[in-house]
Each structure stands twice: as structure tokens, then as C-alpha cells.
Design a protein around this motif. Structure first.
Motif, PDB file in Angstrom:
ATOM      1  N   TYR A 179       0.825  -1.207   0.000  1.00  0.00           N
ATOM      2  CA  TYR A 179       0.000   0.000   0.000  1.00  0.00           C
ATOM      3  C   TYR A 179       0.864   1.263   0.000  1.00  0.00           C
ATOM      4  O   TYR A 179       0.598   2.213  -0.742  1.00  0.00           O
ATOM      5  N   TYR A 187      -8.348  -0.073  -1.185  1.00  0.00           N
ATOM      6  CA  TYR A 187      -7.405  -0.971  -0.521  1.00  0.00           C
ATOM      7  C   TYR A 187      -7.965  -1.545   0.768  1.00  0.00           C
ATOM      8  O   TYR A 187      -7.739  -2.729   1.087  1.00  0.00           O
ATOM      9  N   PRO A 200      -4.414   1.219   5.359  1.00  0.00           N
ATOM     10  CA  PRO A 200      -4.620   2.330   4.411  1.00  0.00           C
ATOM     11  C   PRO A 200      -5.288   3.538   5.056  1.00  0.00           C
ATOM     12  O   PRO A 200      -4.913   4.683   4.774  1.00  0.00           O
TER      13      PRO A 200
END
Length: 449
Positions: free
Chosen positions: A293, A338, A374
Motif C-alpha cells: 500500500y 485498498y 490504508p
């Protein structure tokens, strides 16, 4: 080079989106390949039959992250200063900034090789991994250490290319590195049976392949830069005292900020290692989700770095503020995607990295932390790009300092009751605190538009 003067060029709404995407997409592709270096190593060792190989790669990779992160200013400072010089159309200074960063990175890399034995033994003494892992870590490190000049040199080169508004070249370099790493590692491990030394050799060869390619593109790009009539660059110009002082003054705060980043990431691995090889392996696999990420988000951070540095150097505050707003819009959308993907398919992703059922089973208890990665990290990643481009290094230092304090207070307060969950909670709050502190700093120092 673009013919428009940065001081008079004001991109429209759609043009700004296009510029962000044109800079971000190659960086995203490039940055996806960066964690693939670690993912390939983890996947290969994850199928060697023992969890200790995963732990050895985790510790070995972390050691080099410590060494290299300390000199992250070679990329960040170079990118910000180059972008601002580009915005001012001071191409001579942009050229010298790149050469200066490459020379400094080469000297630091050589110093690391010379001091490899005391450095590695000191770090291993501090980490104190399980005895089953220790010898494997040394085998990995004594090979990879020879890539230090190449890795640090690529920091400088990639920063310079980003500052020059070119993210395609770093993408090409990263893809090449990963192709080389995968082919060499698979050949050595599965065809020749070299095991962890083969993984290390694949990484080493890939690092030098990327560096030599970067030098080729750097020299070719320099020939395209508009010249002021004096194309000769001497060592006295590169190492001119006032320029060197300015270089290290800008990067002092980045270096200190990196110390706090390193302390948190180092202790994260240390605390995981204390829980045994299974917990160490679990944390290593889950951290791959964070790395994946973070490098994708850094694609938009690099776009913010290049454009914010350019507009800040040109004095175009309206375009600067518009860039920041739009980068945040894109980042929020990616963050939502995400979080959903990690929530639905996080465990399936871990199964791609290892077939050790004991590690997968232990991971089920901690997978929900991946959903928060995230959400907690997005703001900090965007501000990092903005602050690097504008060389607002004190804001980066302040954010990381506060976040590190939050991390250690949280972990030591809850360790005895929550154990490894305390470690992940502390890490999530650390990411959140970085973003909050940087947001406050921006609103106190924000540019009038």
C-alpha cells in the motif's frame, strides 16, 4: 524541456488531473515493483520448507532498510531541490544537484562496505534474533552489503528524475531490476540449490543492474538540459562549500526524521522476534500488505513532490494549492479500495507468499489490522510528498517525532495485556499521528494562494 515559463504557466482543472496521473502512474508501476523485490524473496524462502527462512529474510531486509533509510535524504532532498530549480528554470543548478547527490551517495556506499563487519554485528547484537535465524541472516547480509553504493546511488538518481518531472525512467529501472532479481534468484535457488545465498545474490545483481541503467539515463538526460554555454562541470563546482552546506542543511531534518522512522520500524521487528519465529513470520507477511500500500500511495506522493516543488520554485501558489487538493482526492479513493480488498482477500494474499499452515493459521488473529493500514496511513503519505517538494523538512520531522512517541507509549503501556496486538495498535496509531501532526503544521504554515 517545456517551453512555457513556470511563472506564467497555470494548468487548467483537467490539465492538473492529467499531470498528476502522468506522474503518478509510472511511479505506481515503479513502486509496485519495489516491494516485489521483497515479495519475491519472501515467496521463495516461504516455500523452502521452514519458517526460519522467512524470518531470516525479514531480519536481513530490515537491516538494509535501517542502513539505507538513514540516507533517504539522498532521494528526498535531491527531488525537492531539483524540482524547485526546475520551476525556476535554473537548469544548471538542477544538473549540479544531481551530480552532487550521486557523488555523496557513492562515498556513503563505500563507507558502508568498509565498515560492514562492525555495522552488521552491532545491529545483530541489538536485534538478537533466534539462533536458528542468526547464521542465515549473516549469509544474506554479507552478500547484499556489496550493493550499498548501487542502492544509495539509485536513491539520488530517482530523486533527480522525479524533480525533473520524469517518473517514467525510474519505472523502467525498477521493472528491469525486478526481472533480473526474479530470474537470477529462481535460477540460483531452484536450479542450483543455493538457497538463501541465491536470494541474496539475485538482489545484489539486480541492484547494480538498476544503478548502471540509471547512470546511462542520467547522462542522456543531462545532454537534453538547456545549457548556459558552460557545459564543463568540475569537482570544485560539485563540492562547492556553500552548495554543500545548503544541501546538508536541507537534509538535516530529513535525516533526523528518518532516525525516528528507523527506530519505530526496527523495534517493530525486534518486538516481533521476541514472540518467536511464528510471530516474526506473521508480522513479516502482514507488513508486506503495508509495504504494498505504501509504495502505491507513494506514486501520488511523488507526483505531489514533483509538482509542488515545481510550482513552489516558480512562485505559483494557486497551482500549488490545487495540486495538493487533487492529490488528496485521488489518495482517498485508493485508500477506500485498498481497505475493502484487504478486508476481503487479505488471507488469500498471504497464502500466495507461504504454504506454512502454522503461519497462515496464526495470521488469522491479526489480519483485521491490515484493513486499518490504508485508513491510518493515507494523510501522512500525501503530506510527505508535499513537504519534500517544498523542502518543508521541519514539518516532516515534527510529524515523525510525535508519531514515534505515540508508538512507544502505546506499545509499552499495553504490551503485557495485548501482546502482539499491542504492537499492531501502536503501529496504526503511529501512522495516524504522523498525518494529524503534519496537517496541523501545514495549516499553521500554509501558503497564501
Amino acid at each position: 524541456m517545456q517551453s512555457l515559463s513556470p511563472s506564467t504557466y497555470h494548468p487548467t482543472y483537467n490539465q492538473m488531473h492529467c499531470k498528476i496521473i502522468n506522474l503518478a502512474l509510472p511511479s505506481i508501476v515503479s513502486n509496485i515493483t519495489v516491494p516485489l523485490l521483497g515479495l519475491v524473496d519472501t515467496a521463495i524462502t516461504g516455500h523452502m520448507g521452514e519458517a526460519r527462512y522467512i524470518g531470516a529474510i525479514a531480519v536481513g531486509s530490515m537491516i538494509f532498510n535501517i542502513m539505507y533509510w538513514l540516507f533517504a535524504f539522498l532521494r528526498m532532498g535531491t527531488g525537492g531541490m531539483t524540482a524547485q530549480a526546475y520551476g525556476r528554470k535554473d537548469f544548471g543548478e538542477a544538473d549540479l544537484t544531481g551530480l552532487r547527490a550521486i557523488c555523496i551517495s557513492s562515498l556513503i556506499g563505500l563507507a558502508i562496505i568498509i565498515l560492514q563487519y562492525p555495522l552488521l554485528h552491532l545491529v545483530m547484537w541489538f536485534i538478537a534474533p533466534d539462533e536458528n535465524v542468526t547464521q542465515l541472516v549473516y549469509s544474506y547480509c554479507y552478500i547484499c552489503i556489496w550493493g550499498a553504493p548501487a542502492s544509495l546511488g539509485l536513491f539520488a538518481l530517482n530523486g533527480w528524475f522525479v524533480g525533473m518531472q520524469n517518473t517514467k525512467i525510474p519505472m523502467i529501472i525498477s521493472i528491469t531490476q525486478n526481472v533480473v532479481n526474479i530470474l537470477v534468484s529462481l535460477l540460483l535457488v531452484y536450479c542450483l540449490g543455493v538457497k538463501i545465498e541465491g536470494v541474496a545474490s539475485g538482489t545484489l545483481i539486480a541492484q547494480w543492474a538498476g544503478f548502471f541503467m540509471g547512470c546511462f539515463f542520467f547522462q542522456r538526460k543531462r545532454r537534453e538540459i538547456p545549457s548556459d554555454g558552460n557545459s564543463r562541470v568540475s569537482l570544485s563546482c560539485i563540492f562547492e562549500s556553500s552548495a554543500m552546506k545548503s544541501f546538508f542543511t536541507v537534509n538535516r531534518d530529513i535525516f533526523l526524521r528518518t532516525l525516528f522512522l528507523v527506530s519505530v520500524n526496527l523495534y517493530f521487528v525486534v518486538a516481533g522476534a521476541k514472540g518467536g519465529e511464528i510471530i516474526l513470520a506473521v508480522n513479516t507477511l502482514l507488513m508486506q500488505l503495508f509495504i504494498l500500500y505504501s509504495y502505491i500511495m507513494d506514486g501520488f506522493a511523488y507526483a505531489a513532490e514533483a509538482l509542488c516543488g515545481r510550482f513552489y520554485g516558480a512562485g505559483d501558489n494557486a497551482s500549488l494549492k490545487e495540486t495538493i487538493r487533487k492529490v488528496f482526492y485521488w489518495s482517498m479513493g485508493l485508500t477506500a479500495i485498498y481497505s475493502i480488498v484487504y478486508g476481503v482477500g487479505g488471507l488469500d494474499f498471504l497464502r500466495l507468499l507461504t504454504n506454512e499452515e502454522s503461519v497462515i493459521s496464526a495470521s488469522e488473529e491479526y489480519i483485521f489490522w491490515a484493513i486499518l493500514i490504508p485508513i491510518s496511513g493515507m494523510v501522512a503519505f500525501v503530506w510527505d510528498g508535499v513537504f519534500i517538494g517544498m523542502t518543508m523538512t521541519k514539518g516532516m520531522l515534527s510529524g515523525t517525532f510525535v508519531a514515534a512517541i505515540v508508538f512507544f507509549i502505546t506499545y509499552f503501556s499495553l504490551e503485557t495485556t495485548l501482546h502482539n496486538h499491542a504492537l499492531w495498535l501502536a503501529f496504526i496509531l503511529y501512522l495516524t499521528a504522523r498525518g494529524v501532526t503534519q496537517s496541523v503544521y501545514w495549516h499553521l504554515k500554509k501558503i497564501k494562494g
